[in-house]
Design a protein around this motif. Structure first.
Motif, mmCIF file in Angstrom:
data_model
loop_
_atom_site.group_PDB
_atom_site.id
_atom_site.type_symbol
_atom_site.label_atom_id
_atom_site.label_comp_id
_atom_site.label_asym_id
_atom_site.label_seq_id
_atom_site.Cartn_x
_atom_site.Cartn_y
_atom_site.Cartn_z
ATOM 1 N N SER A 462 -11.908 -1.405 5.522
ATOM 2 C CA SER A 462 -10.931 -2.636 5.788
ATOM 3 C C SER A 462 -11.788 -3.827 4.916
ATOM 4 O O SER A 462 -12.767 -3.850 4.836
ATOM 5 C CB SER A 462 -10.530 -2.934 7.245
ATOM 6 O OG SER A 462 -11.673 -3.032 7.940
ATOM 7 N N SER A 473 -10.780 3.312 -4.146
ATOM 8 C CA SER A 473 -10.073 4.094 -3.005
ATOM 9 C C SER A 473 -10.648 5.375 -2.970
ATOM 10 O O SER A 473 -10.246 6.130 -1.962
ATOM 11 C CB SER A 473 -8.648 4.136 -3.317
ATOM 12 O OG SER A 473 -8.415 4.868 -4.462
ATOM 13 N N VAL A 510 -8.414 -0.481 -5.667
ATOM 14 C CA VAL A 510 -7.342 -0.960 -4.417
ATOM 15 C C VAL A 510 -7.700 -2.301 -4.130
ATOM 16 O O VAL A 510 -9.073 -2.734 -4.100
ATOM 17 C CB VAL A 510 -7.457 -0.008 -3.245
ATOM 18 C CG1 VAL A 510 -8.840 0.019 -2.765
ATOM 19 C CG2 VAL A 510 -6.559 -0.025 -2.448
ATOM 20 N N LEU A 512 -7.636 -4.840 -1.381
ATOM 21 C CA LEU A 512 -7.374 -5.033 0.308
ATOM 22 C C LEU A 512 -7.362 -6.426 0.602
ATOM 23 O O LEU A 512 -8.325 -7.468 0.335
ATOM 24 C CB LEU A 512 -8.661 -4.437 1.142
ATOM 25 C CG LEU A 512 -8.946 -2.894 0.904
ATOM 26 C CD1 LEU A 512 -10.331 -2.459 1.257
ATOM 27 C CD2 LEU A 512 -7.834 -2.081 1.463
ATOM 28 N N ASP A 515 -1.936 -8.364 3.016
ATOM 29 C CA ASP A 515 -0.716 -7.475 2.891
ATOM 30 C C ASP A 515 -1.337 -5.915 2.963
ATOM 31 O O ASP A 515 -0.486 -5.118 3.474
ATOM 32 C CB ASP A 515 -0.098 -7.606 1.514
ATOM 33 C CG ASP A 515 0.305 -9.140 1.547
ATOM 34 O OD1 ASP A 515 0.911 -9.513 2.411
ATOM 35 O OD2 ASP A 515 0.578 -9.646 0.330
ATOM 36 N N ASN A 516 -2.572 -5.598 2.707
ATOM 37 C CA ASN A 516 -2.899 -4.382 2.571
ATOM 38 C C ASN A 516 -4.417 -4.313 3.128
ATOM 39 O O ASN A 516 -5.427 -4.228 2.489
ATOM 40 C CB ASN A 516 -2.926 -3.525 1.316
ATOM 41 C CG ASN A 516 -3.479 -2.066 1.445
ATOM 42 O OD1 ASN A 516 -3.018 -1.416 2.077
ATOM 43 N ND2 ASN A 516 -3.851 -1.829 0.211
ATOM 44 N N ILE A 519 -7.645 0.935 4.115
ATOM 45 C CA ILE A 519 -6.958 2.163 3.612
ATOM 46 C C ILE A 519 -7.614 3.194 4.651
ATOM 47 O O ILE A 519 -8.774 2.980 5.073
ATOM 48 C CB ILE A 519 -7.263 2.368 1.971
ATOM 49 C CG1 ILE A 519 -8.839 2.255 1.991
ATOM 50 C CG2 ILE A 519 -6.573 1.643 1.165
ATOM 51 C CD1 ILE A 519 -9.381 3.054 0.596
ATOM 52 N N SER A 712 1.682 -2.746 9.344
ATOM 53 C CA SER A 712 1.437 -2.483 8.001
ATOM 54 C C SER A 712 1.200 -1.022 7.637
ATOM 55 O O SER A 712 1.613 -0.594 6.324
ATOM 56 C CB SER A 712 0.112 -2.953 7.667
ATOM 57 O OG SER A 712 -1.169 -2.563 8.401
ATOM 58 N N GLU A 715 4.770 0.461 7.144
ATOM 59 C CA GLU A 715 5.283 0.111 6.092
ATOM 60 C C GLU A 715 4.773 1.035 4.961
ATOM 61 O O GLU A 715 5.568 1.414 4.106
ATOM 62 C CB GLU A 715 5.106 -1.557 5.570
ATOM 63 C CG GLU A 715 5.881 -1.897 4.868
ATOM 64 C CD GLU A 715 7.376 -1.662 4.764
ATOM 65 O OE1 GLU A 715 7.975 -1.163 3.799
ATOM 66 O OE2 GLU A 715 7.795 -1.766 5.844
ATOM 67 N N GLN A 716 3.596 1.297 4.868
ATOM 68 C CA GLN A 716 3.053 2.191 3.975
ATOM 69 C C GLN A 716 3.544 3.859 3.888
ATOM 70 O O GLN A 716 4.020 4.254 2.933
ATOM 71 C CB GLN A 716 1.501 2.496 4.169
ATOM 72 C CG GLN A 716 0.654 1.201 3.646
ATOM 73 C CD GLN A 716 -0.752 1.574 3.769
ATOM 74 O OE1 GLN A 716 -1.476 2.613 3.894
ATOM 75 N NE2 GLN A 716 -1.617 0.404 3.853
ATOM 76 N N ARG A 719 6.897 3.468 2.461
ATOM 77 C CA ARG A 719 7.124 3.554 1.425
ATOM 78 C C ARG A 719 6.947 5.186 0.607
ATOM 79 O O ARG A 719 7.525 5.296 -0.357
ATOM 80 C CB ARG A 719 6.093 2.587 0.477
ATOM 81 C CG ARG A 719 6.761 1.078 1.005
ATOM 82 C CD ARG A 719 5.879 0.259 -0.141
ATOM 83 N NE ARG A 719 4.433 -0.066 0.302
ATOM 84 C CZ ARG A 719 3.870 -0.713 1.096
ATOM 85 N NH1 ARG A 719 4.556 -1.620 1.562
ATOM 86 N NH2 ARG A 719 2.606 -0.651 1.264
#
Lengths: 741, 171
Positions: A462, A473, A510, A512, A515-516, A519, A712, A715-716, A719
């Motif tokens: 994070s 990633s 990626v 971070l 919003d994201n 991982i 969050s 939501e991943q 998707r």
């Protein structure tokens, strides 16, 4: 592991300092006031610097003897990128131990991390009019390519500031390796911040005048505080600006402290508390311990030990000289434990063992001996004899430890009390001493695993930077960027080595941010290239390290994992089947038809057939189900390629049971469940039942919605579900439906 | 002096102190020997780091008195950071077999106490295995083999026995 290169070789720091040395020596710079500080740190009696008569082939005769030189003693540190060196030179002043030691720190991206240490015992000392040169072969904590150490310290008068020390590493054949220019930092070899709190009503010790009671003639009269006692040993205790009063209620209703209450008080009240290695120490002046002790270093039982000590006022109070003297000894003694000093008679219990002093250590005249146990080689022992002979100091071997022991053996929060051994260099997984990476890594797992249960951990990367950070990633430990260390119940620490390492040279950037923010990866670390890592019941400590795109080394906190003892005969049988070498490989590979793993497949099938209702059967079903979902290519001995087609019926049967059990919380972890349900949908789609496959993906989303995951993450997953459904639909159109078996 | 355990089978344990015969010169420690004997087979542990000051079990608590006043005894425990208890610390004794608990570690009180004035000094030693929890026997430095050690601790009979007074005449 992307192991750092050898800091004794190659380019680590500029050697330009060597060329500058003579020039700098000629400069006349007014005193900066450090001389007085150095006198304090050097001990009781200020002595002139190393004398000209010190033996040495380059000795220059005729040196002015009336010139007072700075001591060749103290701490120096290089700067810059790459590696930094913290050097300790100890060949001068009071009680010199004739050692040179140092710690390496590697800087990478926004992080600075400890790398390793060395010590040179009894270096040769060569004194000229201009400089002191110390040389010897070092004992390193790593394999050094250039193990010979040459330290050059320019001689400066007491009217000049200290000069920079230059460290040149050499190979055994004399070829130059890396060099470091290290400016003078302090006359003290180590500096520790001491925060002293006290409970209501307890009066902290202030000082003791050693002339108040008879003392040995070798011990000059002086007023000793705890800080001064350590200063005489060359250790700086910097009193922190914080001094809290701890309410006695923290000790519980009985007003007596036990170790757990003390540790909790440290966590609550120690302003500098952190579960990391740091030069910080907390001392509590408490009322009384449940065991009636005078003092205790109570932090001896967790991952980051030796951060706190306590003295107990009720047991040591008193204003008589005897009481004041004993108080001083108790304070210094308990802080000594925090520096990882054992009692005088326990040195042989250290890891590695250290030699005992006279009479099995009972003859040591040390802060770390017990007065009543003192037993010299000849004459009377006991308390009176101890005080009659004790010069208020540590022994020489203790001074060597305090001043020169390897970084992790001394710094608070690093190696466990009395312990220093490990299978891998644990400092590779040390917390960085400085971290500006903007990233955080976490290892998570369920608290306890059944014996034989595949140990799966979740890795979470994070950002701690509100502005966001870009990185790669490659978070799974089968890449070169993430590594996992496992400390087994025996104390042995091993590096998890994946059976197959996945090369990952693609960018895979990626972002971070808010919003994201993180991982996640799920990793099975129960089995790898070295076999099974969790082969016995007990507590394991797991921590991971991730090498970020900018080179920062992100280290996770320790994740504790308990492996339970088998309870029933079935537990034992299933564990044996699951922990075979081939079963471990099949779990890593998520199945295989390889004939070489036939006995592993037979073992997993036995788990399903004979112990189908056992909790661990879901793992055997998962391996069989995932493997069945895909085709398997086998190149025979005759170089014939045979392809086993997916067995969708078997796959659907096994994976459905895994998904159902896991949805009830009785199976695999969430990330693995995600994989299982998508594989299940894949099998259903391959069977031609797109509607059922779509339904499985929708069920997956509902399952995770019911698990109270963060928005969050959900939501991943949503998707991902949409992408999976689109891919399945596309594949189904392109492929004729497989005949149902 | 005898001790009786609180378990099913009664075990009688004797602890005895001896010193060289005759008056002892003032100004020198008295060499006191210790012997423990049981009437049945039993498992014992000798003096350990922390036994004398009472910070761990088994506790071996010496005392010396003169004229009814204690003149030497272990001070309060400094701290509880004691060495590990090892399997090899346990000694299985046959019935009647004498055991010197000070073979590996002496009792500092006896070893360092110097009777300066003439008189009749009384030496005693109390052996106490009555811990409230078996963990009170364990060390705090590098303690390993905990299950094995605790299994042995459970086999040590629980008792508290004090030796008959050893009177030493000092002149």
């Amino acid at each position: 592991m992307s192991a750092p290169s050898d800091p004794t070789q190659g380019t680590s720091a500029s050697l330009s300092g060597v060329a500058d040395l003579e020039h700098r020596l000629q400069e006349v710079v007014p005193s900066d006031g450090r001389v007085a500080e150095q006198r304090e740190a050097s001990g009781l009696r200020q002595e002139p610097g190393l004398r000209q008569e010190t033996p040495g082939p380059q000795e220059t005769p005729g040196l002015q003897r009336d010139v007072q030189f700075q001591l060749t003693r103290g701490r120096y540190r290089s700067g810059g990128q790459g590696y930094q060196l913290e050097l300790r030179v100890d060949v001068d002043g009071v009680r010199p131990q004739n050692r040179v030691s140092a710690d390496f720190f590697s800087t990478s991206g926004g992080t600075t991390s400890y790398f390793g240490s060395f010590i040179v015992h009894f270096p040769t000392v060569t004194v000229t009019a201009a400089q002191v040169v110390l040389q010897g072969t070092g004992s390193f904590t790593f394999n050094a390519g250039a193990p010979v150490v040459r330290v050059t310290v320019p001689r400066r008068t007491t009217a000049q500031p200290q000069g920079d020390a230059t460290v040149q590493f050499l190979t055994a054949s004399g070829q130059p390796g890396a060099g470091y220019v290290c400016p003078f930092v302090s006359p003290y070899f180590r500096s520790v911040v001491l925060e002293q709190d006290s409970v209501t009503g307890a009066v902290p010790f202030v000082s003791y005048d050693t002339s108040a009671l008879p003392q040995p003639p070798t011990s000059p009269s002086r007023v000793l505080t705890v800080v001064k006692s350590y200063a005489e040993a060359g250790i700086e205790l910097q009193m922190s600006g914080f001094s809290n009063i701890v309410a006695t209620s923290a000790a519980g209703p009985d007003l007596l402290w036990n170790d757990a209450e003390l540790h909790n008080a440290m966590v609550q009240h120690f302003s500098g508390f952190a579960n990391v290695a740091q030069w910080r120490l907390w001392m509590l002046v408490a009322s009384a311990h449940t065991g009636g002790y005078r003092g205790i270093m109570f932090d001896y039982n967790d991952a980051c030990q030796r951060q706190g000590a306590a003295v107990f006022y009720n047991a040591i109070q008193g204003n008589t000289p005897q009481a004041q003297r004993a108080q001083l000894r108790t304070y210094v003694h308990e802080i000594g434990h925090a520096f990882n000093l054992l009692h005088s008679w326990q040195k042989n219990l250290a890891v590695p063992p250290q030699p005992l002093g006279p009479n099995g250590g009972f003859g040591d005249l040390s802060w770390m001996n017990y007065v009543q146990n003192y037993q010299p080689l000849s004459g009377a022992g006991g308390e009176a004899a101890y005080w009659a002979a004790f010069p208020f100091q540590f022994t020489d071997s203790e001074l060597v430890h305090l001043r020169h022991a390897n970084y992790r053996d001394v710094i608070m929060g690093a190696n466990a009390f009395g312990t220093g051994a490990a299978e891998i260099a644990p400092e590779l997984f040390d917390e960085p001493v400085e971290d500006q990476s903007g990233l955080a890594l976490e290892v998570r797992a369920k608290e306890a695993f059944a014996f034989g249960e595949p140990v799966v951990v979740e890795l979470k990367l994070s950002t701690t930077d509100l502005r966001g950070r870009n990185t790669h990633s490659h978070l799974h430990p089968d890449t070169d960027f993430t590594h996992v260390a496992v400390t087994q119940p025996s104390g042995r620490t091993v590096l998890y080595r994946p059976m197959l390492r996945h090369c990952s040279d693609d960018a895979a950037v990626v972002r971070l941010d808010q919003d994201n923010p993180a991982i996640y990866r799920s990793a099975y670390i129960g089995h790898g290239a070295d076999g099974h890592y969790f082969q016995q019941p007990g507590e394991y400590r797991v921590r991971a390290q991730y090498l970020a795109s900018d080179g920062s080394r992100i280290v996770s906190p320790v994740c504790r994992i308990r492996v339970r003892y088998p309870v029933t005969q079935a537990d034992q049988e299933v564990a044996e089947l699951m922990m075979g070498e081939e079963s471990g490989k099949l779990l890593t590979l998520l199945g295989s038809d390889s004939p070489a793993l036939a006995s592993g497949n037979a073992a997993l099938q036995e788990v399903i057939d004979k112990h189908g209702k056992h909790p661990l059967a879901v793992y055997a079903r998962m391996v069989r189900g995932v493997n069945a979902e895909r085709e398997f290519k086998n190149l025979t001995a005759d170089n014939e390629l045979t392809i086993r087609q997916p067995d969708t019926k078997e796959s659907i049967q096994q994976l459905t049971l895994v998904a159902d059990a896991s949805a009830r919380g009785e199976g695999v972890d969430n990330i693995t469940l995600n994989m299982v349900m998508r594989r299940l949908a894949g099998a259903q789609a391959k069977q031609g039942d797109l509607e059922q496959a779509t339904g499985t993906i929708d069920k997956m989303v509902r399952t995770f919605e019911g698990k109270q995951l963060r928005p969050s993450v959900l939501e991943q997953i949503r998707r991902q579900a949409e992408r999976t459904k689109a891919a399945l639909a596309s594949e189904t159109k392109e492929r004729p439906a497989q005949k149902k078996k | 002096m005898t001790g009786h355990d609180t378990e099913k089978k009664a075990i009688v344990i004797h602890i005895e102190l001896t010193a060289p015969g005759g008056p002892h010169p003032a100004g020198k420690p008295v060499p006191v020997s210790v012997s423990v004997v049981g009437t049945t087979e039993l498992l014992l542990v000798g003096v350990l780091d922390g036994s004398e000051d009472g910070s761990r079990y088994p506790r071996y608590r010496p005392a010396v008195s003169l004229g009814g006043q204690i003149v030497a005894a272990p001070p309060a425990a400094e701290d509880p950071l004691v060495a590990a208890l090892r399997v090899s610390d346990f000694v299985r004794l046959a019935p009647g077999e004498p055991f010197d608990p000070c073979a590996s570690r002496s009792l500092a009180t006896f070893e360092t106490f110097v009777p300066e004035a003439p008189g009749s000094y009384v030496y005693t030693l109390t052996l106490d295995t009555q811990s409230s929890a078996p963990e009170q026997w364990l060390g705090r430095i590098n303690q390993t083999d905990v299950p094995e050690v605790l299994a042995l601790v459970s086999q040590v009979p629980r008792f508290r026995v004090t030796s008959p007074p050893l009177v030493v005449e000092v002149r």
